[in-house]
Design a protein around this motif. Structure first.
Motif, PDB file in Angstrom:
ATOM      1  N   ASP A  17       0.831  -1.210   0.000  1.00 40.23           N
ATOM      2  CA  ASP A  17       0.000   0.000   0.000  1.00 40.23           C
ATOM      3  C   ASP A  17       0.870   1.266   0.000  1.00 40.23           C
ATOM      4  OD1 ASP A  17       1.046  -0.011   2.517  1.00 40.23           O
ATOM      5  OD2 ASP A  17      -0.855   0.015   3.586  1.00 40.23           O
ATOM      6  N   THR A  19       3.278   2.060   2.171  1.00 40.58           N
ATOM      7  CA  THR A  19       3.904   2.398   3.443  1.00 40.58           C
ATOM      8  C   THR A  19       5.367   1.973   3.458  1.00 40.58           C
ATOM      9  OG1 THR A  19       1.803   1.694   4.376  1.00 40.58           O
ATOM     10  CG2 THR A  19       3.540   2.300   5.949  1.00 40.58           C
ATOM     11  N   PRO A  40       8.283   4.436  19.444  1.00 43.57           N
ATOM     12  CA  PRO A  40       6.833   4.645  19.397  1.00 43.57           C
ATOM     13  C   PRO A  40       6.157   3.788  18.336  1.00 43.57           C
ATOM     14  CG  PRO A  40       7.991   6.538  18.466  1.00 43.57           C
ATOM     15  CD  PRO A  40       9.035   5.649  19.044  1.00 43.57           C
ATOM     16  N   GLY A  43       6.918   2.411  14.308  1.00 38.93           N
ATOM     17  CA  GLY A  43       8.332   2.657  14.048  1.00 38.93           C
ATOM     18  C   GLY A  43       8.973   1.619  13.153  1.00 38.93           C
ATOM     19  N   GLY A  44       8.322   0.460  13.008  1.00 40.21           N
ATOM     20  CA  GLY A  44       8.867  -0.580  12.151  1.00 40.21           C
ATOM     21  C   GLY A  44       9.471  -1.752  12.906  1.00 40.21           C
ATOM     22  N   SER A  46       7.972  -4.304  14.558  1.00 39.75           N
ATOM     23  CA  SER A  46       7.369  -5.589  14.168  1.00 39.75           C
ATOM     24  C   SER A  46       7.749  -5.956  12.751  1.00 39.75           C
ATOM     25  CB  SER A  46       5.845  -5.509  14.291  1.00 39.75           C
ATOM     26  OG  SER A  46       5.469  -5.199  15.592  1.00 39.75           O
ATOM     27  N   SER A  47       7.807  -4.962  11.896  1.00 39.00           N
ATOM     28  CA  SER A  47       8.184  -5.243  10.506  1.00 39.00           C
ATOM     29  C   SER A  47       9.568  -5.880  10.439  1.00 39.00           C
ATOM     30  CB  SER A  47       8.170  -3.957   9.677  1.00 39.00           C
ATOM     31  OG  SER A  47       6.886  -3.386   9.689  1.00 39.00           O
ATOM     32  N   ARG A  50       9.449  -9.464  11.647  1.00 38.52           N
ATOM     33  CA  ARG A  50       8.855 -10.376  10.662  1.00 38.52           C
ATOM     34  C   ARG A  50       9.774 -10.611   9.473  1.00 38.52           C
ATOM     35  NH1 ARG A  50       3.909  -7.656  11.670  1.00 38.52           N
ATOM     36  NH2 ARG A  50       4.155  -6.596   9.672  1.00 38.52           N
ATOM     37  N   THR A  59       2.628 -11.457   4.161  1.00 40.39           N
ATOM     38  CA  THR A  59       1.949 -10.177   3.954  1.00 40.39           C
ATOM     39  C   THR A  59       2.318  -9.598   2.598  1.00 40.39           C
ATOM     40  OG1 THR A  59       3.698  -9.308   5.358  1.00 40.39           O
ATOM     41  CG2 THR A  59       1.504  -9.366   6.297  1.00 40.39           C
TER      42      THR A  59
HETATM   43  N1  LIG Z   1       0.808  -5.589   6.552  1.00 43.69           N
HETATM   44  C1  LIG Z   1       1.019  -4.271   6.436  1.00 43.69           C
HETATM   45  N2  LIG Z   1       0.596  -3.619   5.324  1.00 43.69           N
HETATM   46  C2  LIG Z   1       0.797  -2.291   5.197  1.00 43.69           C
HETATM   47  N3  LIG Z   1       1.400  -1.517   6.085  1.00 43.69           N
HETATM   48  C3  LIG Z   1       1.859  -2.088   7.212  1.00 43.69           C
HETATM   49  C4  LIG Z   1       1.686  -3.504   7.450  1.00 43.69           C
HETATM   50  N4  LIG Z   1       2.219  -3.796   8.645  1.00 43.69           N
HETATM   51  C5  LIG Z   1       2.707  -2.639   9.135  1.00 43.69           C
HETATM   52  N5  LIG Z   1       2.498  -1.611   8.286  1.00 43.69           N
HETATM   53  C6  LIG Z   1       2.923  -0.205   8.451  1.00 43.69           C
HETATM   54  O1  LIG Z   1       4.308  -0.184   8.602  1.00 43.69           O
HETATM   55  C7  LIG Z   1       4.695   0.744   9.585  1.00 43.69           C
HETATM   56  C8  LIG Z   1       5.487   0.057  10.655  1.00 43.69           C
HETATM   57  O2  LIG Z   1       4.645  -0.853  11.319  1.00 43.69           O
HETATM   58  P1  LIG Z   1       5.155  -1.859  12.431  1.00 43.69           P
HETATM   59  O3  LIG Z   1       4.019  -2.712  12.816  1.00 43.69           O
HETATM   60  O4  LIG Z   1       6.377  -2.514  11.964  1.00 43.69           O
HETATM   61  O5  LIG Z   1       5.504  -0.849  13.609  1.00 43.69           O
HETATM   62  P2  LIG Z   1       5.813  -1.148  15.139  1.00 43.69           P
HETATM   63  O6  LIG Z   1       7.040  -0.401  15.442  1.00 43.69           O
HETATM   64  O7  LIG Z   1       5.798  -2.591  15.403  1.00 43.69           O
HETATM   65  O8  LIG Z   1       4.586  -0.438  15.837  1.00 43.69           O
HETATM   66  P3  LIG Z   1       3.784  -0.876  17.162  1.00 43.69           P
HETATM   67  O9  LIG Z   1       4.554  -0.394  18.314  1.00 43.69           O
HETATM   68  O10 LIG Z   1       2.478  -0.155  17.011  1.00 43.69           O
HETATM   69  O11 LIG Z   1       3.615  -2.350  17.130  1.00 43.69           O
HETATM   70  C9  LIG Z   1       3.409   1.374  10.102  1.00 43.69           C
HETATM   71  O12 LIG Z   1       3.232   2.606   9.450  1.00 43.69           O
HETATM   72  C10 LIG Z   1       2.347   0.391   9.702  1.00 43.69           C
HETATM   73  O13 LIG Z   1       1.149   1.060   9.461  1.00 43.69           O
END
Ligand SMILES: Nc1ncnc2c1ncn2[C@@H]1O[C@H](COP(=O)(O)OP(=O)(O)OP(=O)(O)O)[C@@H](O)[C@H]1O
Ligand SMILES: [Mg+2]
Lengths: 253, 287
Positions: A17, A19, A40, A43-44, A46-47, A50, A59
């Protein structure tokens, strides 16, 4: 300094999408330590987790560039055996997800997927992993019961044990205690301190306090960028970057 | 003033509830009436002999064994053909297919297939199976025709049941080193099975009660013996009921209602099994 288990090189990730969730990340993750990824929401963190076990394959990812070297091998290489990788790099999620089966079956699930049939081996794995996750005493007499009957805290330790039964090298934990009470949280954290002797642990904490409590090494993520990475003692007391300092001291986030 | 208003609201609510109750009664009464009528008229005809012997005297006496056996064969044949195919298609749609115009087209086709009048399936079966593929008027042709009619029901129900299994189970299984297929076989299918079974039974139940699709493809007016192979034509309960109700002069009314009762019990029995499976699975479900 400990041996480096994982090297992240120039990693960028964009979801379909549009992002951009990770931007040119460079990070060394030491073996036999707890490395904390904090920052916060969005921030990425979880990304990145994964990516480390290629769960992102499930995904919709648009582009992913850079390298992730696990013991020197680039796991982002399309030729990587992802099944084997996910056994080596296990993951515990924020919400405990027990599979709809007994406690024992939850624990042997991963090994059975790998074709392990020897009763004694499975039996041994059940006991060993439950002990490592500090759950053995509580469930040793009720292994045949449905796993959903456990409390939330017990379920989460079961999820940790289930990962450990696979004998991984790296354990990823994404806010594993976010839904747990302080006592259960303490048990999980204590288990991790014990586990880091034999495993490489990467933890996304659910609070700065937990980050400071548990981190040997820590990396601060802000909007897809790695702002600062250092030893835990350093980053939580003398952060180099202004943005890290503001976050650690609770001025935003 | 305020009190009046409250009383009015109470009254409106009571009237609303009464209307709903009336509607419920209006739907339930005819159904119960129908069953009661058929049971009352048909029960005297039911005997061991009625269920286990061939018709005699131009179907005006004797039993309805060939029709019972025929409907059993047709239902079984339909199950054998449509269940594996339907479940496989549902697994493909729910677990493997990417969302694109092809899958959207398949879904639209499935929904529309479910709405086609059954006599159209009958004509289609006549053209394809009986004539073109030369299977003749046979159990095989009729089962194939009924299968095509049943498939959309099975596919939709099974796909829905598969999708209802929480996504997190899939993620966890994959993260533990499972392949997609292992995950489906060990977690998703077992969890979805009660829902799939319910859909399968409801689909087969409809097939068992249909006349039009088998009319030109496999149903026989009268046969002196039981079918011996899938390439034989067969008698069947719904068609037999049609025949003895409209085509045979001086037919004892008792036999007509007896036949109707057997058909209803057959179909309703399947429905009860489906309900039983569903409620038991609900009670046992862990998510
Ligand atoms: N499957 C997805 N498809 C599209 N955008 C995604 C997806 N997963 C995460 N994002 C976007 O990627 C960015 C990073 O997300 P991520 O989940 O990695 O953050 P995070 O640091 O783990 O946040 P949190 O503390 O809320 O868990 C965010 O802007 C989120 O909206
Ligand atoms: Mg996250």
């Amino acid at each position: 300094m400990a041996a480096i288990k994982i090297i992240v090189q120039n990693l960028s990730l964009q979801y379909s999408d549009g992002t951009e969730s990770l931007r040119d990340i460079n990070l060394d993750i030491p073996a036999n330590n707890i490395t904390v990824l904090f920052g916060p929401a969005g921030g990425g963190k979880s990304s990145l987790l994964r990516c480390l076990n290629r769960l992102n394959d499930l995904t919709e990812v648009q582009t992913i560039t850079g390298k992730i070297l696990l013991d020197g091998e680039n796991i982002l290489d399309p030729k990587t055996d992802v099944i084997a990788l996910r056994r080596r790099v296990g993951m515990v999620f924020a919400r405990p997800v027990v599979l709809p089966m007994s406690i024992r079956q939850n624990l042997t699930y991963g090994l059975e997927l790998a074709g392990e049939k020897h009763k004694s081996k499975l039996e041994e794995a059940v006991e060993r992993s439950l002990k490592l996750a500090a759950l053995w005493e509580e469930v040793k007499d009720r292994l045949e019961e449905a796993a959903v009957a456990l409390s939330g805290g017990q379920q989460q330790r079961l999820c940790l044990a289930r990962v450990l039964a696979n004998q991984p090298e790296v354990i990823l934990l994404d806010e594993p205690t976010s839904g747990l009470d302080p006592i259960s949280t303490g048990k999980v954290e204590a288990a991790l301190q014990e586990l880091k002797k034999n495993y490489t642990i990467i933890l996304v904490p659910h609070s700065v306090q937990q980050a400071a409590r548990t981190a040997d090494f820590a990396a601060f993520f802000l909007q897809g960028e790695l702002v600062e990475a250092a030893e835990g003692k350093e980053i939580f007391t003398h952060p180099k970057e202004k943005r890290t300092e503001d976050y650690v001291e609770g001025r935003f986030g | 003033m305020k009190r009046r208003f409250k009383a009015d609201r109470f009254l409106v609510q009571r009237m609303g509830i009464s209307l709903i109750a009336l509607a419920a009664i209006l739907t339930v009464v005819p159904i119960i009436g129908l069953f009661g009528y058929i049971i009352a008229k048909g029960a005297p005809a039911i005997s061991w002999e009625f269920l286990t012997t061939m018709p005699s005297n131009g179907m005006r006496a004797g039993g309805i064994l060939p029709a019972i056996v025929g409907t059993f064969y047709l239902t079984l044949g339909t199950a054998v053909l449509s269940v594996p195919l339907g479940i496989a298609a549902a697994i493909y749609l729910a677990e493997y297919a990417k969302e694109n115009w092809v899958t959207r087209l398949i879904r639209i086709a499935i929904i529309n297939l479910a709405g086609i009048p059954s006599v159209v399936y009958g004509l289609f079966g006549l053209g394809l199976f009986v004539l073109f593929l030369k299977f003749g008027t046979s159990i095989l042709s009729a089962s194939l025709t009924l299968s095509i009619m049943t498939l959309p029901v099975i596919i939709s129900a099974a796909e829905e049941a598969l999708r209802a299994v929480p996504q997190s189970f899939r993620t966890v299984s994959i993260s533990l080193g499972g392949t997609r297929w292992q995950t489906i076989r060990k977690i998703i299918l077992p969890q979805a099975l009660p829902g799939i079974m319910t859909g399968v039974i409801l689909g087969l139940e409809r097939a068992a009660g249909e006349t039009a699709p088998i009319l030109f493809t496999g149903a026989a007016f009268f046969l002196p013996r039981l079918p011996g192979s899938p390439l034989d034509a067969t008698m069947a309960l719904p068609y037999h009921l049609f025949v003895i109700s409209t085509q045979v002069p001086e037919m004892p009314i008792q036999i007509q209602y007896g036949t109707a009762l057997v058909l209803i019990v057959f179909v309703l029995g399947m429905n009860l099994i489906a309900t039983f499976i569903r409620s038991r699975a609900r009670a046992k479900r862990q998510w």
